[in-house]
Write an enzyme that holds these catalytic residues in place. Sequence first.
Site, mmCIF file in Angstrom:
data_model
loop_
_atom_site.group_PDB
_atom_site.id
_atom_site.type_symbol
_atom_site.label_atom_id
_atom_site.label_comp_id
_atom_site.label_asym_id
_atom_site.label_seq_id
_atom_site.Cartn_x
_atom_site.Cartn_y
_atom_site.Cartn_z
ATOM 1 N N GLY A 1 2.838 -2.637 8.341
ATOM 2 C CA GLY A 1 3.100 -3.307 9.611
ATOM 3 C C GLY A 1 4.542 -3.765 9.698
ATOM 4 O O GLY A 1 5.130 -4.185 8.688
ATOM 5 N N GLY B 1 -22.806 0.411 30.432
ATOM 6 C CA GLY B 1 -21.596 1.043 30.956
ATOM 7 C C GLY B 1 -20.476 0.038 31.170
ATOM 8 O O GLY B 1 -19.305 0.330 30.904
ATOM 9 N N GLU C 1 -6.484 -5.161 4.015
ATOM 10 C CA GLU C 1 -6.501 -6.399 3.210
ATOM 11 C C GLU C 1 -7.634 -6.340 2.187
ATOM 12 O O GLU C 1 -8.324 -7.331 1.968
ATOM 13 C CB GLU C 1 -6.666 -7.619 4.123
ATOM 14 C CG GLU C 1 -5.421 -8.014 4.861
ATOM 15 C CD GLU C 1 -4.346 -8.540 3.941
ATOM 16 O OE1 GLU C 1 -4.625 -9.425 3.128
ATOM 17 O OE2 GLU C 1 -3.212 -8.037 4.027
ATOM 18 N N THR D 1 0.814 -1.224 0.000
ATOM 19 C CA THR D 1 0.000 0.000 0.000
ATOM 20 C C THR D 1 0.844 1.268 0.000
ATOM 21 O O THR D 1 1.848 1.359 0.691
ATOM 22 C CB THR D 1 -0.914 -0.004 1.240
ATOM 23 O OG1 THR D 1 -1.804 -1.099 1.123
ATOM 24 C CG2 THR D 1 -1.706 1.290 1.361
ATOM 25 N N THR E 1 -11.523 -2.353 6.244
ATOM 26 C CA THR E 1 -10.906 -1.582 5.157
ATOM 27 C C THR E 1 -9.492 -2.017 4.801
ATOM 28 O O THR E 1 -8.964 -1.565 3.797
ATOM 29 C CB THR E 1 -10.912 -0.069 5.456
ATOM 30 O OG1 THR E 1 -10.354 0.183 6.751
ATOM 31 C CG2 THR E 1 -12.329 0.481 5.436
ATOM 32 N N ASP F 1 -10.372 -3.071 0.870
ATOM 33 C CA ASP F 1 -11.554 -2.373 1.370
ATOM 34 C C ASP F 1 -12.794 -3.193 1.010
ATOM 35 O O ASP F 1 -12.965 -3.615 -0.139
ATOM 36 C CB ASP F 1 -11.630 -0.989 0.718
ATOM 37 C CG ASP F 1 -12.850 -0.216 1.176
ATOM 38 O OD1 ASP F 1 -12.692 0.613 2.087
ATOM 39 O OD2 ASP F 1 -13.943 -0.457 0.635
ATOM 40 N N ARG G 1 -27.043 -10.271 34.284
ATOM 41 C CA ARG G 1 -27.556 -8.948 34.600
ATOM 42 C C ARG G 1 -29.068 -8.977 34.782
ATOM 43 O O ARG G 1 -29.780 -9.583 33.962
ATOM 44 C CB ARG G 1 -27.200 -7.999 33.448
ATOM 45 C CG ARG G 1 -27.750 -6.589 33.568
ATOM 46 C CD ARG G 1 -26.902 -5.763 34.460
ATOM 47 N NE ARG G 1 -27.322 -4.369 34.523
ATOM 48 C CZ ARG G 1 -26.848 -3.523 35.434
ATOM 49 N NH1 ARG G 1 -25.950 -3.924 36.323
ATOM 50 N NH2 ARG G 1 -27.251 -2.273 35.446
ATOM 51 N N SER H 1 -6.480 0.540 -2.665
ATOM 52 C CA SER H 1 -7.296 -0.444 -3.367
ATOM 53 C C SER H 1 -6.801 -0.679 -4.792
ATOM 54 O O SER H 1 -6.832 -1.789 -5.297
ATOM 55 C CB SER H 1 -8.758 0.021 -3.419
ATOM 56 O OG SER H 1 -9.292 0.070 -2.109
#
Lengths: 641, 641
Positions: free
Chosen positions: A171, A394, A417, A132, A415, A419, A304, A138
């Site tokens: 990365g 919460g 690998e 990229t 988005t 989009d 809960r 893309s």
Amino acid sequence: MDLDDLRRVVDGRWAHVRGIVRREVPAEWCRPAVDTDPALLRAETLKRARALAATGLPRRGFAKAYGGEDDIGGSLTAFEMLGLVDLNLMVKAGVQWGLFGAALQALGTSSHHERYLPSMMTLDLPGCFAMTETGHGSDVQSLRTTATYDPAREEFVVSTTDDEARKDYIGNAAVDGRVAVVFAQLVTGGESQGVHALVVPIRDEAGRPCPGVRIEDCGLKGGLNGVDNGRLWFDGVRVPREALLDRYGQVAADGTYSSPIENRSRRFFTMLGALVRGRVSVGGAAAGAAQVALAIAVEHGESRRQFARPGTDGEVTVLDYLTHQRRLLPALATSYALHFAQGELVSDLHDVQTGGTTDDERQRELESRAAGLKAISTWHATATIQTCREACGGAGYLAVNRLVGLKADSDVFTTFEGDNTVLMQLVARSMLTSYRDHVGDLDTLGTVRFLAEQVKETLLERTSARGLVDRLATAAPGRDEDANLLDREWQRELFAWRESHVVAGLARRLRRVSTSDGAAAFEAVNRVQAHSLRAAHAHVHRLVLEAFVAAIDNCTSDATRALLSRACDLYVLSEVEADRGWFLEHGRLTPAGSKAVGRAVDDLCRELRPHARTLVAGLGVPPAWLGAELAGSAQPSRSST
Amino acid sequence: MDLDDLRRVVDGRWAHVRGIVRREVPAEWCRPAVDTDPALLRAETLKRARALAATGLPRRGFAKAYGGEDDIGGSLTAFEMLGLVDLNLMVKAGVQWGLFGAALQALGTSSHHERYLPSMMTLDLPGCFAMTETGHGSDVQSLRTTATYDPAREEFVVSTTDDEARKDYIGNAAVDGRVAVVFAQLVTGGESQGVHALVVPIRDEAGRPCPGVRIEDCGLKGGLNGVDNGRLWFDGVRVPREALLDRYGQVAADGTYSSPIENRSRRFFTMLGALVRGRVSVGGAAAGAAQVALAIAVEHGESRRQFARPGTDGEVTVLDYLTHQRRLLPALATSYALHFAQGELVSDLHDVQTGGTTDDERQRELESRAAGLKAISTWHATATIQTCREACGGAGYLAVNRLVGLKADSDVFTTFEGDNTVLMQLVARSMLTSYRDHVGDLDTLGTVRFLAEQVKETLLERTSARGLVDRLATAAPGRDEDANLLDREWQRELFAWRESHVVAGLARRLRRVSTSDGAAAFEAVNRVQAHSLRAAHAHVHRLVLEAFVAAIDNCTSDATRALLSRACDLYVLSEVEADRGWFLEHGRLTPAGSKAVGRAVDDLCRELRPHARTLVAGLGVPPAWLGAELAGSAQPSRSST
């Protein structure tokens, strides 16, 4: 309830690998990080990646000749399970082994394999997948980085031509990477040969950038701050001729270019196709993250209590509220559906890639399926994790309950690998190609027959497709009043009919497009974009349903079969409900039938509600892996640096 | 395009306050934080809150007698605008002035006002609003903290009865708060009088917890880490009798309880109703955050290019893609709609609360509208910011581009200040109450007439409601083929018809419920929950549309009117498209009509696309406030501590 049978069906073909991962991964890796300092998060992620390398799991997917196990399916299964554990680790591992390593293996030849695979597998050589660019994500074919061959020195000169051409979001680039597989326009003899990949060193042993390489940190992100994304600029960096990963394109010493694939576009897509594994992992990991989120939210929903229960002294367990069931149970059923589809994709990919023979059509189908399932699974994950956060109120917003971390870390999956919106258009294009190849100028009836054949050949033959194809081929939209909404054959027909109807309509609309006038062609294609996305959506869900049906057929216990069958009904009918506008518009549901679908979803939620914990248990997320305080896994993890 | 006219209509009644906020807020407050250490974020947020106090803006909403300006509308407008700036600051300010301060003013009497309001306004007395407990959030009536009166010492004893009764998620509690308005079951003479509020000191001047008060930090959250949320336990903490905020319930020295409101439930809801401002601020701030996100994403859509444009050398601007327009433009149109509805709510609230006379019915209507608009606006914000993030791809995931911060910080808005799902059920209940009060046992025609009257009385009279009421009262579902989708009267009738039809159906279903059998009653109400949510949704959108219509009527320039009119069409038709399943099921749209709606949304997107930047500019977000690198606002802010 025979949980063993359910687990067996869910764990699937690589159950043994799942067992290894469950054994090897420390539960503390599943706990939300409390550190907010990216430097600490990155150090911890690298440490975990090294520990993962030490388990031998990452080696599985690579060639035996270099220390791997040729077990592509097992490798993909292991990566997918990291989505349940730690998405930082999943992405760090995905970069190293799923992208960098896979590119070396798939695009390189034996000299590259010998030189790089062993140290890549052990993580002694951390690497980047530098595809990229800032200006092009893309549209990979338009990348601007160049690799120009200099025959005088038998070297390539790698250059970042302008700031839009810098490599971005890469990365492993900001801190750890030593080399990068760089995608660049290959130029030799003054002629461009399109995008190719080369191995380029970016840091020396001491971690300093190599001469001519500039590196910048991408900085803080919305999540995944344990992954060191960075930017790379190359200022006339010279690499030897052998740096070219030359499986699909070679440059001789004198600069002569050759390739086993003549057609440039086909060559490009073959190269991209070889990298399909990364996309498969991302879809699987996203689906895994959604499973964990659902496990946490169901646990919360079961414990809960809020508002007095009429006629009693107690309060209502929130999962007893139909609105709460509506939020969680269809998503849980869809998680099962996507899990089975993912398992089938991994299995088919394994068979094709280890089968020895190359079947172009199957490979194309797999690429399209991987793209579509990645999009549907990551969208599902984003929506489901969001819903789970909200369903926990919460408490769901506190980091110790893990949901916000899952949300933040998985958010980019829709988005990166590929989009999703672009991927779905690729799926639609592949559907149309296949359609045109086979159907040509057929009318609607022909289309439906063609698709019915496709369905039959590729998917239904292994199960009992009683009468489906015949009914499909009549091409008459059935009236839903006649149908039993829980009749599986009716459901399958409905999904197949939607797909065939949408693709036929798309083909019809595009057939009228003139390609001689560029602006008009753009406008025409632009107008059918939503139609394309719908076609891909219908296609993927048809495949997902078929995978679910196959999984049900695989049950040995009646109770398991019955439970999965109800979950499948809920998946199908909540999908129909979500798309009921379209079914109504196309006369495939009447107003009364559409309302009946909504009531059936309510009924199925009520029916499955007592089995919510069983369905969660069936997904096989080890309780210690939930990593959330509200699910009883106290103590967030602290990096030990 | 007359931007001044558009700005005037958008800025509305408190344009002068918007001007002050735009002038007073430093642009650097709008930039994403790069610090990840919560301690630094909290310190910076407190510093900004003090700077905000110094501008005098927070004083506006309080009584002139104590240094305020009695300008409730101006105050709410200012808080709303903080949603464009810094959500940490907005929430910190909302806790101090919108909750703590408003509770003192609304629930206290002159002695409390004299003692606390001045230092509360200046932030010299940071305070908490300690309502929510771990075990009870939405169900405030069931809180378990007790305040037991001891006549011997004329004191209240405040106690956390068990761990579920600890106060949780309380803003300002973990670090800064000195006192807390604590909601507790008031017990005197051995009898419980229901939930009341008391002022309880929690920290001394040196910042140490007061005796008997235990404080815990909630720790890391999914966002808003600049706000110090914490937990509070009270171990028999004694406060004087005067600590009770006694506007709606007094305890005499001997322990005798009295209240101006006899009915306990009515008393409780009157107390809660007095706190409506907090909810209004949250809805407004969420809508503001969505506006910023859209401004950033539109800017990206206008500058980003991807894939070659057929027949040209250039690439396609991504906002030229219909799918991209579809993601951003309906959301932008809806942002206008919600903005106008918010403006109307603030204006009406201002008039009612400063009008002197108490009109119970109007107050109830305002509370219901505030609840519904808060839910719709916060859901809109969550979905829109997510969409904007995805529409900006990888760049959207970088913190410097602000979208992920907006997402993380606004995410809890859907569940705090009232969980949206619960709020929507309150809205539905209030619709039914109103319906029953007026309609009793009327049949469907009666219902429709009743609602038509309501519509006419409360909203349409100020605009030209030509024939609408007559048409409504005929109760005949119109065939959409006859209608011009862009005819405003048809649109209004459609929204009003949906509302009346849903509420009548809901009333019919509930009329059959027997209340003698508790379990059956729960089951019956549970079954119609989704129906209730739909009723509230239809109700709120009818009000939103009417507010949009009023804003269009308020334009003086034809160009502004035409632009807003198209935006209104897009808001209406994208809402109809999203709910077309329901309209089709109920015979109000035919299949052909439904498809026509989808095409009209496409057409409107194309028509408005050239005006996207104008529409963004019209919202009046100062360009320097975008705070995103991709929108040209470089340099993230660094806290200066």
